[in-house]
Design an enzyme around this catalytic site. Structure first.
Site, PDB file in Angstrom:
ATOM      1  CD  GLU A 120      -2.132  -2.213   0.911  1.00 24.16           C
ATOM      2  OE1 GLU A 120      -1.140  -2.716   1.463  1.00 24.16           O
ATOM      3  OE2 GLU A 120      -2.997  -2.869   0.328  1.00 24.16           O
TER       4      GLU A 120
ATOM      5  CG  HIS B 140     -11.253  -6.910   5.675  1.00 29.39           C
ATOM      6  ND1 HIS B 140     -10.590  -7.496   6.719  1.00 29.39           N
ATOM      7  CD2 HIS B 140     -10.558  -7.244   4.561  1.00 29.39           C
ATOM      8  CE1 HIS B 140      -9.545  -8.171   6.258  1.00 29.39           C
ATOM      9  NE2 HIS B 140      -9.503  -8.039   4.959  1.00 29.39           N
TER      10      HIS B 140
END
Lengths: 323, 323
Positions: free
Chosen positions: A60, A128
């Protein structure tokens, strides 16, 4: 006009912008061969090829940093951080570079990067499921859009890609299949402009993301009881269209802010403060907030609905505001 | 023509070494006298890594640099007056005084980003290399970092991504062996930063960082390979930090073993190049004296410009967040 899903609308926006401008490219995890976790880049690898549709390793910081670096060097990247929960891994690049370099370098550079990410819970557990837009909302130098209809999604993503500044596009993962009318001809939704999605007289609900849809449902239910609920969707979180929000607050005198993110320090807190400063004389009662319980999102399907707002809770909140 | 007798190349590198010492030395003195705000990072004894490496670049190549980037800034031809003004926080600075020594850029000489967050520039550099590859004009991105950065997650992600995408990035490690008070031998389990290159599938060279010719030769090969499309590489220039970390180091390097410091002082890059020039009859004492006098003048004028330049107006603080 035709009916598209939010996913299709975003896809059209990206497709049009990539077809028009070679410097636009997409980069992220599983966006190429797989077509994107939420299908937004379906078919893009075949159409545009691997130099413009870049599948990355799980990195990321490098995804965000490379997008910002490519923007510094003249490209217009659209990066994807699959879940906003992993934005944490990219925060140095986004905050200390993306948000700051235009200012810190005295205007010598521009950073035309778009970072798309998803928010919202869906019974997969706390890592999530979060809505972290408030973290980025706090940082000057980032524009943040949060569309919740296909029309807004296409229009805002196109505007984001054309913007020469960093724009974060926050998408709710549970509404990608929501449908709505989208014009055939090209159009843009300007960044920084709110939308009154439903006019009303008795109370204003300012909502973001999926909560706009919940608020609209609540408004429909309450109409049967003779209550007229105005629903305002900021569409852009930063810069916030305070003018539209204040006008609605002055009109109804009662405001409920609803978001799926945590209550403490959420965007709703800023909206409440702004309305308190600018519309105090017109308010009949303090601005109310309905948001997620300040706990990590629980996994169990028995617990997850308990912590989030929904149409029923919005209805109850509004009723309690009308006494 | 071999680099060892390439007169224009050698005289440029000589001039850059002398100027970096003269200029950075003046700033260190001024800071010690309390005449300027902000930290000053000294480059004493470490100048050859950046100067040798940048000598291998074309004007249209890109450089990502750090808070200690004086050698590469000077090698690239930065406007020294505007740099001074920036370091002193003046309106005439490269970044209007808003970045300072630790966060500056000069895109006119290809320095797209210079940053002080250790390792953060690496993913940015990968993005710049990505743009360079897309543009297909043979441009490369030379990304500088210190040995401390080799332990950050950003280093790992950046090198891996550059390797899998086969990007024209040359990663140059200024290994001056000290990250503030942390020596490399307690921070790394492998001996050389260059040892890690193999883990990313790229060539890694460990070079005497105080031999400006060796730095140039290794960089030249890496740059040629990158231009030819064979992908990224890593060059570690081993040197030594003579003195403290910066003006903020309250112990000013007292923790550094005296024997090491003495050893490396004997290996300063400037006398070594000077001896080479005279021994190989590339230049005479008189010619070198002319360069040295010109450099002294340039450094003095640049510093004076910065000191005399006015500070920005208060209104500048609110400007320039977006383009």
């Amino acid at each position: 006009m035709r009916q598209l899903t939010i996913s299709q609308a975003l896809r059209e926006a990206l497709y049009e912008e990539m077809s028009r401008d070679e410097s636009v490219f997409v980069i992220g995890e599983d966006i190429g061969h797989y077509g994107g976790m939420f299908e937004v880049t379906q078919g893009f690898l075949k159409e545009f090829g691997p130099t413009r549709v870049i599948d990355t390793p799980i990195s990321e910081a490098a995804i965000a940093g490379a997008a910002i670096g490519a923007a510094l060097a003249g490209m217009r990247p659209v990066a994807e951080i699959m879940y906003c929960d992993w934005m944490t891994l990219a925060m140095d690049q986004i905050v200390n570079y993306g948000a700051m370099l235009t200012y810190a370098y005295g205007g010598q550079v521009k950073i035309p990067v778009v970072i798309r990410t998803t928010v919202g819970s869906w019974t997969v557990g706390a890592q999530h499921a979060k809505s972290l837009e408030a973290w980025l909302f706090h940082v000057p130098g980032l524009k943040i859009v949060m569309p919740c209809t296909p029309y807004d999604a296409k229009g805002l993503l196109k505007s984001a890609i054309r913007d020469d500044n960093p724009v974060i596009c926050v998408e709710h993962k549970m509404i990608y299949r929501e449908t709505g009318w989208v014009p055939e001809e090209e159009y843009f939704v300007p960044i920084g402009v709110a939308d009154v999605k439903r006019e009303g007289r008795d109370v204003t609900v300012i909502a973001t993301g999926k909560m706009v849809l919940e608020a609209l449902q609540a408004a429909g239910d309450l109409e049967k009881e003779g209550l007229s609920v105005e629903v305002v969707d900021p569409r852009t979180l930063s810069p916030l269209d305070t003018e539209t929000l204040v006008a609605s607050a002055k009109k109804t005198g009662r405001v409920l802010v609803v978001h799926e993110a945590w209550r403490q320090g959420g965007v709703g807190a800023e909206i409440a403060a702004v309305l308190s400063e600018a519309a105090f004389g017109s308010l009949r009662q303090p601005v109310r907030r309905l948001a997620a319980l300040d706990v990590p999102p629980p996994f169990s399907p028995a617990l997850e609905p308990v912590v989030k707002p929904d149409a029923a809770k919005i209805v109850a909140a509004i009723r309690s505001m009308m006494v | 023509m071999s680099a060892e007798t390439d007169r224009p190349l050698l005289l440029k590198m000589y001039r850059d070494l002398v100027l970096t010492k003269a200029y950075n030395g003046r700033l260190v003195e001024l800071k010690a006298q309390g005449k300027i705000h902000g930290p000053i990072h000294q480059t004493t004894g470490q100048e050859a890594v950046g100067i040798g490496a940048c000598a291998a670049l074309r004007p249209d190549d890109y450089v990502i640099s750090t808070h200690r980037g004086y050698p590469e800034w000077i090698a690239r031809g930065i406007d020294l007056k505007k740099l001074s003004a920036e370091i002193f926080g003046k309106a005439a600075g490269l970044c209007r005084g808003k970045g300072g020594e630790m966060l500056l850029a000069d895109p006119s000489v290809g320095i797209l980003c210079s940053t002080a967050i250790i390792g953060g520039g690496l993913p940015i550099g990968v993005g710049v290399a990505l743009a360079a590859k897309r543009r297909n004009k043979g441009q490369v991105a030379m990304v500088f970092f210190g040995e401390g950065a080799a332990n950050t997650g950003a280093f790992h992600e950046a090198l891996n991504l550059a390797a899998v995408l086969k990007l024209p990035a040359i990663f140059i490690c200024l290994n001056n062996q000290w990250a503030i008070s942390t020596p490399i031998w307690i921070a790394m389990a492998v001996k050389h930063v260059a040892d890690r290159a193999a883990a990313y599938g790229m060539p890694g060279d460990h070079v005497d960082g105080n031999d400006v010719l060796a730095m140039y030769e290794h960089a030249r090969k890496a740059v040629e390979a990158a231009r030819a499309g064979t992908g990224p590489s890593l060059i570690e220039g081993e040197t030594y930090r003579i003195g403290g970390h910066s003006s903020t180091d309250r112990l000013q390097g007292e923790y550094m073993p005296a024997a090491n410091v003495a050893y490396w002082k004997e290996r300063d890059p400037l006398p070594r190049l000077r001896s080479h020039l005279l021994a190989r009859e590339v230049a005479s004492e008189a010619e070198l004296a002319v360069i040295e006098a010109a450099v002294e003048k340039e450094a003095a004028e640049a510093v004076a410009f910065g000191l005399e330049a006015p500070f920005p107006e208060p209104a500048e603080a609110a400007r320039g967040v977006f383009v």
